[in-house]
Design a protein around this motif. Structure first.
Motif, short mmCIF file in Angstrom:
data_model
loop_
_atom_site.label_atom_id
_atom_site.label_comp_id
_atom_site.label_asym_id
_atom_site.label_seq_id
_atom_site.Cartn_x
_atom_site.Cartn_y
_atom_site.Cartn_z
N TYR A 48 -4.42 7.46 0.96
CA TYR A 48 -4.11 6.07 1.26
C TYR A 48 -4.54 5.25 0.05
O TYR A 48 -5.70 5.28 -0.33
CB TYR A 48 -4.90 5.57 2.46
N CYS A 70 -8.86 3.79 -2.70
CA CYS A 70 -8.08 4.98 -2.37
C CYS A 70 -8.96 5.86 -1.48
O CYS A 70 -10.12 6.10 -1.81
CB CYS A 70 -7.69 5.75 -3.63
N ARG A 71 -8.41 6.30 -0.39
CA ARG A 71 -9.10 7.25 0.50
C ARG A 71 -8.28 8.52 0.55
O ARG A 71 -7.07 8.48 0.74
CB ARG A 71 -9.27 6.70 1.90
N ASP A 107 -13.59 8.33 -0.79
CA ASP A 107 -12.87 7.18 -1.28
C ASP A 107 -13.53 6.61 -2.52
O ASP A 107 -14.68 6.93 -2.84
CB ASP A 107 -12.67 6.11 -0.20
N SER A 111 -13.45 13.94 3.41
CA SER A 111 -12.78 12.69 3.07
C SER A 111 -13.65 11.94 2.08
O SER A 111 -14.88 11.96 2.17
CB SER A 111 -12.48 11.85 4.31
N ASP A 155 -4.54 1.30 -1.28
CA ASP A 155 -4.23 -0.08 -0.99
C ASP A 155 -4.74 -0.91 -2.16
O ASP A 155 -5.08 -0.37 -3.21
CB ASP A 155 -4.81 -0.52 0.35
N SER A 179 0.85 -1.19 0.00
CA SER A 179 0.00 0.00 0.00
C SER A 179 0.89 1.24 0.00
O SER A 179 2.08 1.16 0.29
CB SER A 179 -0.95 0.00 1.20
N TRP A 206 0.89 5.40 1.32
CA TRP A 206 0.28 6.44 2.15
C TRP A 206 1.19 7.65 2.06
O TRP A 206 2.41 7.53 2.12
CB TRP A 206 0.21 5.93 3.59
N TRP A 207 0.58 8.82 1.88
CA TRP A 207 1.35 10.06 1.93
C TRP A 207 0.48 11.19 2.46
O TRP A 207 -0.74 11.13 2.41
CB TRP A 207 1.98 10.43 0.60
N SER A 208 1.17 12.22 2.96
CA SER A 208 0.49 13.39 3.49
C SER A 208 1.28 14.63 3.09
O SER A 208 2.49 14.66 3.23
CB SER A 208 0.39 13.29 5.01
N THR A 237 -4.11 14.06 2.70
CA THR A 237 -3.60 12.73 3.00
C THR A 237 -4.26 11.74 2.07
O THR A 237 -5.48 11.81 1.86
CB THR A 237 -3.89 12.35 4.47
#
Length: 177
Positions: free
Chosen positions: A84, A90-91, A163, A161, A86, A2, A4-6, A82
């Motif tokens: 995510y 995607c969220r 997804d 948010s 996987d 997965s 993840w970034w912010s 942010t």
């Protein structure tokens, strides 16, 4: 696997395409279907544009706290993106330090016919006027994603948010096995 970034970005117009390009680059590298990537990048652009425009005052002087100590201004002049990714979805979350969504948007009580319209699927909900000056961005985010939440962090700003279930190109790096 997965990803993840912010990103912590200044509330400036130039940050919107930066966030969008970062997301598109990540998705292209991972092997996400281009149509899904495009939908999410447009939704992200709308959420970032809202954070830039409505995310708080650009300037502010420190206020005196109850104890006489100086507090930093509530508005940091920044917002956070942010993401995510996987194997399945995607969220994306965009959070600002502004006043948040108006109480009437969050807590508005509706007539029974309005409640039915709001609980209907997005395709069945009444469309906004195409001549409206604002308000289309949140609707667009909802239309381009599978699930969306709009909310306030008490005393800390708004959070959007959303997804979307991912589709993958053949041979993609993160594709579900």
């Amino acid at each position: 696997m997965s990803i993840w970034w912010s990103l912590h970005l200044r509330r400036e117009a130039a940050s919107v395409p930066l966030a969008r390009r970062f997301l598109l680059g990540t998705m292209e590298t991972a092997g996400v279907d281009p149509d899904v990537s495009f939908d999410l990048s447009v939704a992200l652009s709308e959420a970032c544009a809202n954070a830039v425009e409505h995310g708080g005052e650009r300037t502010g002087l420190a206020e005196q706290g109850g104890s006489g100590c100086e507090k930093p201004p509530a508005d940091s002049g920044q917002y956070r993106v942010t993401a995510y990714l996987d194997g399945e979805k995607c969220r994306i979350e965009v959070a600002d330090s502004g006043p948040g969504f108006p109480a009437r948007r969050v807590l508005r009580s509706a007539a029974p016919s309005e409640r039915r319209a709001r609980s209907a699927s997005p395709a069945q909900q009444p469309a906004l006027s195409c001549t409206a000056e604002s308000g289309r961005g949140l609707d667009l985010i909802a239309q381009l994603s599978d699930h969306v939440q709009f909310g306030n962090r008490p005393g800390r700003g708004a959070v959007v948010s959303f997804d979307k279930v991912l589709k993958w190109r053949e041979g993609a790096l993160l594709m579900v096995s």
